[in-house]
Design a protein around this motif. Structure first.
Motif, PDB file in Angstrom:
ATOM      1  N   LEU A 188       0.836  -1.117   0.001  1.00 20.62           N
ATOM      2  CA  LEU A 188       0.036   0.040   0.047  1.00 20.62           C
ATOM      3  C   LEU A 188       0.871   1.223   0.067  1.00 20.62           C
ATOM      4  CD1 LEU A 188      -2.765   1.198   0.166  1.00 20.62           C
ATOM      5  CD2 LEU A 188      -2.686   1.086   2.800  1.00 20.62           C
ATOM      6  N   ARG A 189       2.047   1.430   0.600  1.00 20.15           N
ATOM      7  CA  ARG A 189       2.766   2.331   0.857  1.00 20.15           C
ATOM      8  C   ARG A 189       3.413   2.635  -0.460  1.00 20.15           C
ATOM      9  NH1 ARG A 189       8.322   3.132   4.577  1.00 20.15           N
ATOM     10  NH2 ARG A 189       8.271   5.317   4.691  1.00 20.15           N
ATOM     11  N   VAL A 190       3.818   1.725  -1.323  1.00 19.46           N
ATOM     12  CA  VAL A 190       4.560   1.687  -2.455  1.00 19.46           C
ATOM     13  C   VAL A 190       3.609   2.324  -3.607  1.00 19.46           C
ATOM     14  CG1 VAL A 190       5.769   0.448  -4.580  1.00 19.46           C
ATOM     15  CG2 VAL A 190       6.428   0.026  -2.412  1.00 19.46           C
ATOM     16  N   PHE A 191       2.269   1.678  -3.621  1.00 23.37           N
ATOM     17  CA  PHE A 191       1.148   2.370  -4.238  1.00 23.37           C
ATOM     18  C   PHE A 191       0.889   3.964  -4.120  1.00 23.37           C
ATOM     19  CE2 PHE A 191      -3.231   3.327  -4.640  1.00 23.37           C
ATOM     20  CZ  PHE A 191      -3.688   2.759  -6.070  1.00 23.37           C
ATOM     21  N   ARG A 192       1.040   3.983  -2.823  1.00 27.42           N
ATOM     22  CA  ARG A 192       0.620   5.736  -2.619  1.00 27.42           C
ATOM     23  C   ARG A 192       1.925   6.377  -3.012  1.00 27.42           C
ATOM     24  NH1 ARG A 192      -0.388   3.990   2.836  1.00 27.42           N
ATOM     25  NH2 ARG A 192       1.281   5.054   3.510  1.00 27.42           N
ATOM     26  N   GLU A 193       3.066   5.897  -3.031  1.00 27.39           N
ATOM     27  CA  GLU A 193       4.241   6.807  -3.533  1.00 27.39           C
ATOM     28  C   GLU A 193       4.118   6.749  -4.974  1.00 27.39           C
ATOM     29  OE1 GLU A 193       7.349   8.912  -2.664  1.00 27.39           O
ATOM     30  OE2 GLU A 193       6.220   7.828  -1.055  1.00 27.39           O
ATOM     31  N   VAL A 194       3.869   5.849  -5.715  1.00 26.98           N
ATOM     32  CA  VAL A 194       3.732   5.561  -6.999  1.00 26.98           C
ATOM     33  C   VAL A 194       2.581   6.753  -7.762  1.00 26.98           C
ATOM     34  CG1 VAL A 194       3.675   4.250  -9.444  1.00 26.98           C
ATOM     35  CG2 VAL A 194       4.927   3.423  -7.351  1.00 26.98           C
ATOM     36  N   VAL A 195       1.467   6.293  -6.834  1.00 25.44           N
ATOM     37  CA  VAL A 195       0.347   7.097  -7.697  1.00 25.44           C
ATOM     38  C   VAL A 195       0.187   8.456  -7.360  1.00 25.44           C
ATOM     39  CG1 VAL A 195      -2.217   7.055  -7.938  1.00 25.44           C
ATOM     40  CG2 VAL A 195      -0.766   4.956  -7.968  1.00 25.44           C
ATOM     41  N   PHE A 196       0.467   8.707  -5.793  1.00 24.87           N
ATOM     42  CA  PHE A 196       0.221  10.055  -5.351  1.00 24.87           C
ATOM     43  C   PHE A 196       1.440  10.852  -4.900  1.00 24.87           C
ATOM     44  CE2 PHE A 196      -3.504   7.169  -4.001  1.00 24.87           C
ATOM     45  CZ  PHE A 196      -4.590   7.928  -4.727  1.00 24.87           C
TER      46      PHE A 196
ATOM     47  N   ARG B 111      11.712   2.305   1.075  1.00 25.38           N
ATOM     48  CA  ARG B 111      10.140   2.150   0.621  1.00 25.38           C
ATOM     49  C   ARG B 111       9.674   0.739   0.870  1.00 25.38           C
ATOM     50  NH1 ARG B 111      10.410   6.527   1.864  1.00 25.38           N
ATOM     51  NH2 ARG B 111      10.123   8.639   0.673  1.00 25.38           N
ATOM     52  N   ASN B 112      10.401  -0.407   0.174  1.00 23.97           N
ATOM     53  CA  ASN B 112       9.815  -1.429   0.240  1.00 23.97           C
ATOM     54  C   ASN B 112      10.430  -2.458   1.358  1.00 23.97           C
ATOM     55  OD1 ASN B 112      12.510  -2.494  -0.105  1.00 23.97           O
ATOM     56  ND2 ASN B 112      12.342  -2.562  -2.349  1.00 23.97           N
ATOM     57  N   GLN B 113      10.450  -1.996   2.426  1.00 23.28           N
ATOM     58  CA  GLN B 113      11.178  -2.754   3.593  1.00 23.28           C
ATOM     59  C   GLN B 113       9.848  -2.839   4.676  1.00 23.28           C
ATOM     60  OE1 GLN B 113      14.971  -1.962   4.692  1.00 23.28           O
ATOM     61  NE2 GLN B 113      15.937  -3.447   3.346  1.00 23.28           N
ATOM     62  N   VAL B 114       9.684  -3.700   5.513  1.00 19.36           N
ATOM     63  CA  VAL B 114       8.714  -4.109   6.305  1.00 19.36           C
ATOM     64  C   VAL B 114       9.624  -3.577   7.764  1.00 19.36           C
ATOM     65  CG1 VAL B 114       7.245  -5.421   7.826  1.00 19.36           C
ATOM     66  CG2 VAL B 114       7.465  -5.814   5.306  1.00 19.36           C
ATOM     67  N   ASP B 115       8.980  -2.546   8.622  1.00 20.36           N
ATOM     68  CA  ASP B 115       9.744  -2.153   9.722  1.00 20.36           C
ATOM     69  C   ASP B 115       9.324  -3.253  10.938  1.00 20.36           C
ATOM     70  OD1 ASP B 115      10.701  -0.588  11.732  1.00 20.36           O
ATOM     71  OD2 ASP B 115       9.382   0.660  11.868  1.00 20.36           O
ATOM     72  N   ASN B 116      10.159  -4.203  10.693  1.00 17.05           N
ATOM     73  CA  ASN B 116      10.379  -5.178  11.923  1.00 17.05           C
ATOM     74  C   ASN B 116      11.421  -5.704  12.074  1.00 17.05           C
ATOM     75  OD1 ASN B 116      10.731  -6.651   9.328  1.00 17.05           O
ATOM     76  ND2 ASN B 116       9.291  -8.186   9.397  1.00 17.05           N
ATOM     77  N   PRO B 117      12.377  -4.904  12.433  1.00 15.77           N
ATOM     78  CA  PRO B 117      13.660  -5.423  12.842  1.00 15.77           C
ATOM     79  C   PRO B 117      13.799  -6.349  14.142  1.00 15.77           C
ATOM     80  CG  PRO B 117      13.673  -2.939  13.323  1.00 15.77           C
ATOM     81  CD  PRO B 117      12.296  -3.598  12.390  1.00 15.77           C
TER      82      PRO B 117
ATOM     83  N   GLY C 171      12.974   2.173 -10.712  1.00 10.54           N
ATOM     84  CA  GLY C 171      13.730   2.193  -9.467  1.00 10.54           C
ATOM     85  C   GLY C 171      13.122   2.317  -8.163  1.00 10.54           C
ATOM     86  N   VAL C 172      11.745   2.954  -8.209  1.00  7.78           N
ATOM     87  CA  VAL C 172      11.277   3.238  -6.920  1.00  7.78           C
ATOM     88  C   VAL C 172      10.909   2.184  -6.290  1.00  7.78           C
ATOM     89  CG1 VAL C 172       8.997   3.640  -8.069  1.00  7.78           C
ATOM     90  CG2 VAL C 172       9.527   4.775  -5.928  1.00  7.78           C
ATOM     91  N   PHE C 173      10.660   1.057  -7.174  1.00  2.66           N
ATOM     92  CA  PHE C 173      10.071  -0.158  -6.388  1.00  2.66           C
ATOM     93  C   PHE C 173      11.253  -0.991  -5.704  1.00  2.66           C
ATOM     94  CE2 PHE C 173       7.320   0.453 -10.079  1.00  2.66           C
ATOM     95  CZ  PHE C 173       6.083   0.597  -9.573  1.00  2.66           C
ATOM     96  N   PHE C 174      12.441  -0.385  -6.006  1.00  2.00           N
ATOM     97  CA  PHE C 174      13.611  -1.206  -5.426  1.00  2.00           C
ATOM     98  C   PHE C 174      14.278  -0.503  -4.159  1.00  2.00           C
ATOM     99  CE2 PHE C 174      13.285  -2.825  -9.671  1.00  2.00           C
ATOM    100  CZ  PHE C 174      13.052  -4.199  -9.496  1.00  2.00           C
ATOM    101  N   SER C 175      13.657   0.694  -3.886  1.00  2.00           N
ATOM    102  CA  SER C 175      14.096   1.455  -2.871  1.00  2.00           C
ATOM    103  C   SER C 175      14.099   0.745  -1.442  1.00  2.00           C
ATOM    104  CB  SER C 175      13.060   2.847  -2.937  1.00  2.00           C
ATOM    105  OG  SER C 175      13.613   3.641  -1.609  1.00  2.00           O
ATOM    106  N   PRO C 176      14.856   0.472  -0.946  1.00  2.00           N
ATOM    107  CA  PRO C 176      14.919   0.003   0.408  1.00  2.00           C
ATOM    108  C   PRO C 176      14.049   0.658   1.637  1.00  2.00           C
ATOM    109  CG  PRO C 176      17.141   0.671   0.213  1.00  2.00           C
ATOM    110  CD  PRO C 176      16.267   0.737  -1.088  1.00  2.00           C
TER     111      PRO C 176
END
Length: 240
Positions: A51-59, A219-225, A212-217
């Motif tokens: 959902l985050r990547v979708f918002r980044e790409v579209v909005f 943006r595409n990483q889950v915040d679960n360290p 390249g935006v789809f491969f940006s860490p």
């Protein structure tokens, strides 16, 4: 003769574009991400990341939060560009798809919105001192190239009308590896020539932020360290 020259140029440009973009995507996909570096606040689930990547790409969500004026010009340009590209599908489909027919009037005037967005982005690189300082000649050349494509395309529609039936027949022929006659209208030839140049330089330009935006860490990483230990593929091989 003219149709043959442009056919060769289009075929060469298409090969360069496809090979170059696929090569870059492979490089992006293979670059290791040794750290968890999602920009916070970040989603904690994979669905949230999608959902985050979708918002980044579209909005352009992060740009909106950063600078409203840049967001406005950038978003207008990109959305208008999509409409213009959708409108141009009429030249590559027979019969024309229904949804392509629907976007025709919107795509016609989206060209002006595209030019307005580009003008705003270019003015930013000239008028804002800190942006002007970090701008390279290539940045201005890419904007000039996009402006030239948009302006020449609008001219073929509103100023120097060309035979769009002949253009469509030519493009459909190229898709079937048959070279036909291309109208010799100067504005059309300039428009197509600039498009060919864009196709050639796209794989080596900053315009590759599109895939390249789809491969940006960030943006595409889950915040679960804390829940899941993050191990880069190359580190996992070393452990084994």
């Amino acid at each position: 003769m003219l149709g043959t020259v442009y056919a060769i140029l289009f075929y060469v440009a298409t090969l360069i574009l496809l090979i170059g973009v696929v090569r870059k995507i492979r490089i992006y996909a293979r670059v290791p991400a040794p750290l968890k570096i999602p920009t916070t606040p970040a989603p904690k689930t994979r669905g949230g990341v999608v959902l985050r990547v979708f918002r980044e790409v579209v909005f352009f969500e992060s740009l909106y939060k950063s600078n409203k004026w840049i967001w406005l010009f950038g978003w207008v340009f990109h959305m208008a560009l999509w409409l213009v590209l959708a409108r141009h599908l009429r030249y590559f489909t027979q019969p024309v798809w229904g949804w392509v027919e629907i976007v025709q009037p919107f795509g016609t005037y989206a060209g002006f919105a595209m030019l307005a967005g580009l003008a705003g982005l270019w003015a930013r690189r000239i008028l804002v001192e800190r942006i002007r300082y970090i701008s390279n000649p290539s940045d201005h050349l890419m904007l000039a190239l996009l402006m030239g494509i948009g302006a020449s395309g609008a001219m073929t529609r509103f100023v120097a009308h060309t035979d769009i039936v002949a253009v469509k027949a030519y493009m459909l022929g190229l898709m079937r590896f048959r070279v036909g006659d291309l109208p010799a209208d100067p504005t059309l030839l300039v428009h197509l020539g600039l498009v060919i140049v864009l196709m050639i330089v796209f794989p080596i330009s900053k315009l590759l932020h599109a895939p390249g935006v789809f491969f940006s860490p960030s943006r595409n990483q889950v915040d679960n360290p804390r829940e899941v230990r993050h191990v880069a593929p190359w580190a996992a091989k070393m452990e084994n």
